[in-house]
Enzyme design. Structure first.
Site, short mmCIF file in Angstrom:
data_model
loop_
_atom_site.label_atom_id
_atom_site.label_comp_id
_atom_site.label_asym_id
_atom_site.label_seq_id
_atom_site.Cartn_x
_atom_site.Cartn_y
_atom_site.Cartn_z
CE LYS A 75 -4.19 -1.68 2.30
NZ LYS A 75 -5.10 -1.40 3.42
CG ASP A 112 -8.04 0.90 3.80
OD1 ASP A 112 -8.82 0.05 3.33
OD2 ASP A 112 -6.80 0.78 3.77
N1 LIG Z 1 -11.20 -4.09 8.56
C1 LIG Z 1 -10.39 -3.69 7.59
O1 LIG Z 1 -10.79 -3.40 6.46
C2 LIG Z 1 -8.91 -3.56 7.88
C3 LIG Z 1 -8.10 -2.72 7.09
C4 LIG Z 1 -6.75 -2.61 7.40
C5 LIG Z 1 -6.22 -3.34 8.47
N2 LIG Z 1 -7.04 -4.14 9.20
C6 LIG Z 1 -6.50 -4.88 10.36
O2 LIG Z 1 -5.94 -3.92 11.25
C7 LIG Z 1 -4.84 -4.47 11.96
C8 LIG Z 1 -3.63 -3.55 11.84
O3 LIG Z 1 -3.26 -3.45 10.48
P1 LIG Z 1 -2.16 -2.39 10.00
O4 LIG Z 1 -2.08 -2.51 8.51
O5 LIG Z 1 -2.41 -1.06 10.61
O6 LIG Z 1 -0.83 -3.03 10.63
P2 LIG Z 1 0.53 -2.29 11.03
O7 LIG Z 1 0.75 -1.10 10.17
O8 LIG Z 1 1.56 -3.38 11.06
O9 LIG Z 1 0.27 -1.79 12.54
C9 LIG Z 1 0.10 -2.72 13.58
C10 LIG Z 1 -0.31 -1.98 14.85
O10 LIG Z 1 -0.57 -2.95 15.88
C11 LIG Z 1 0.25 -2.67 17.02
N3 LIG Z 1 0.63 -3.89 17.69
C12 LIG Z 1 1.01 -5.06 17.13
N4 LIG Z 1 1.29 -5.97 18.10
C13 LIG Z 1 1.09 -5.35 19.29
C14 LIG Z 1 1.21 -5.75 20.65
N5 LIG Z 1 1.60 -6.99 20.98
N6 LIG Z 1 0.91 -4.85 21.63
C15 LIG Z 1 0.52 -3.59 21.31
N7 LIG Z 1 0.37 -3.14 20.02
C16 LIG Z 1 0.66 -4.02 19.04
C17 LIG Z 1 1.46 -1.96 16.43
O11 LIG Z 1 2.11 -1.24 17.45
P3 LIG Z 1 3.70 -0.91 17.30
O12 LIG Z 1 3.79 0.33 16.47
O13 LIG Z 1 4.13 -0.71 18.70
O14 LIG Z 1 4.34 -2.10 16.65
C18 LIG Z 1 0.78 -1.05 15.40
O15 LIG Z 1 0.18 0.06 16.00
C19 LIG Z 1 -4.62 -5.88 11.36
O16 LIG Z 1 -5.24 -6.82 12.20
C20 LIG Z 1 -5.35 -5.81 10.02
O17 LIG Z 1 -5.83 -7.08 9.60
C21 LIG Z 1 -8.36 -4.26 8.94
#
Ligand SMILES: NC(=O)c1ccc[n+]([C@@H]2O[C@H](COP(=O)([O-])OP(=O)(O)OC[C@H]3O[C@@H](n4cnc5c(N)ncnc54)[C@H](OP(=O)(O)O)[C@@H]3O)[C@@H](O)[C@H]2O)c1
Length: 288
Positions: A75, A112
């Protein structure tokens, strides 16, 4: 539903580029709409490794594709590889929808945030972004899209809390508007007076640890949303429901973000309803 069993030589083509892409629900989602509307078209998974992304994007017009969606890890990278992106996509720093223009150039947008707000509007028509502060957990890609959407919708304050404080501070500093970074350790107290609580971390997702958060300070009228949709009712949503709060699961965001692309590629307005939801949930291996 109108059946469209065979493609003709004039079939419209679109797809989703990801690496890996096998987990994606988008082919099922768009496939449902294509069948429902009897459209001569196909939406296919495109497994593209990061080092081949530019080549794959440039191949879209060559192969007659109308465009594509982008998922992890493409992305952000796509933003600099396409010919133009909307100001919204630039602010979010990511593109999830690419359209091949008549002259073969590539335009990109990010839907999104639209998907998130549309999902809240569908689940809770009375909810308004202006109603009060939003508390947002996470500072990754999903957080960025949701924060920008909330600001544009008129949220008076967005409180960002992230395990890695730097990321929340950078996100807050990079956006114009009332966004404040709050330490992760203060997440329970940060809920005071919130009109919306959103989890955009991967916590609570199947295979990940649950989100540990006391909802004691959360008003019972606060809308609680999760962007995680496996499971549909995450531990956070289960606790929020038990606390008496209205909740919105993450699937609606996925379904609604797909609508602008479908319209652009296949020329038809699509709809998010129970039938679509059931078809996509079946792809999760869960009961609707
Ligand atoms: N419903 C939808 O259409 C949609 C769209 C996009 C994403 N999502 C979902 O949203 C989630 C995040 O996606 P993303 O693309 O934003 O991922 P990302 O950019 O990798 O961000 C992950 C986030 O989760 C936090 N995190 C991960 N493990 C953690 C832990 N053990 N404790 C505390 N914080 C933790 C990270 O914190 P740090 O910065 O500290 O690592 C960061 O803020 C995923 O589950 C994805 O499937 C859903």
């Amino acid at each position: 539903m109108t059946e469209a069993p065979y493609l003709t030589g004039r079939a419209r083509l679109a797809g989703i580029m990801g690496w890996p892409v096998g987990h994606s629900l988008s082919p099922r989602l768009h496939g449902h709409w294509l069948r429902r509307h009897g459209i001569d078209g196909a939406y296919v998974p495109l497994a593209v490794p990061p080092e081949r992304l530019e080549q794959a994007l440039r191949a879209l017009p060559v192969l007659g594709f109308r465009g594509c969606n982008l998922t992890i890890p493409h992305k952000s990278a796509a933003l600099t590889l396409i010919d133009r992106a909307t100001p919204l996509a630039h602010r979010i720093g990511a593109v999830n929808t690419v359209v091949v223009e008549a002259d073969g150039t590539l335009s990109g947008d990010n839907t999104d945030g639209f998907g998130f707000l549309a999902s809240l509007a569908a689940g809770h028509p009375g909810w308004r972004a202006e109603a009060g502060p939003a508390v947002l957990l996470g500072a990754g890609g999903a957080a960025r899209a949701v924060t920008v959407a909330l600001l544009d919708a008129g949220a008076p304050e967005v409180r960002l809390l992230n395990r890695t404080p730097d990321r929340a501070q950078k996100l807050a500093a990079g956006l114009d508007g009332p966004v404040v970074a709050v330490p992760w350790a203060e997440r329970a107290a940060a809920l005071d007076g919130a009109a919306l609580l959103v989890n955009t971390t991967s916590l609570g997702m199947a295979g990940q640890p649950p989100l540990v958060l006391s909802l004691e300070a959360l008003p019972r009228t606060t809308l609680v949303a999760d962007v995680v949709y496996t499971p549909l009712i995450t531990p956070l949503l289960a606790v929020a429901r038990a606390h008496g709060n209205p909740v919105v699961d993450g699937l609606g965001m996925l379904l609604h973000q797909a609508r602008p692309g479908f319209r652009a590629w296949f020329g038809v307005e699509s709809e998010v309803d129970d039938e679509l939801r059931a078809a996509v949930v079946a792809g999760l291996g869960a009961e609707p």
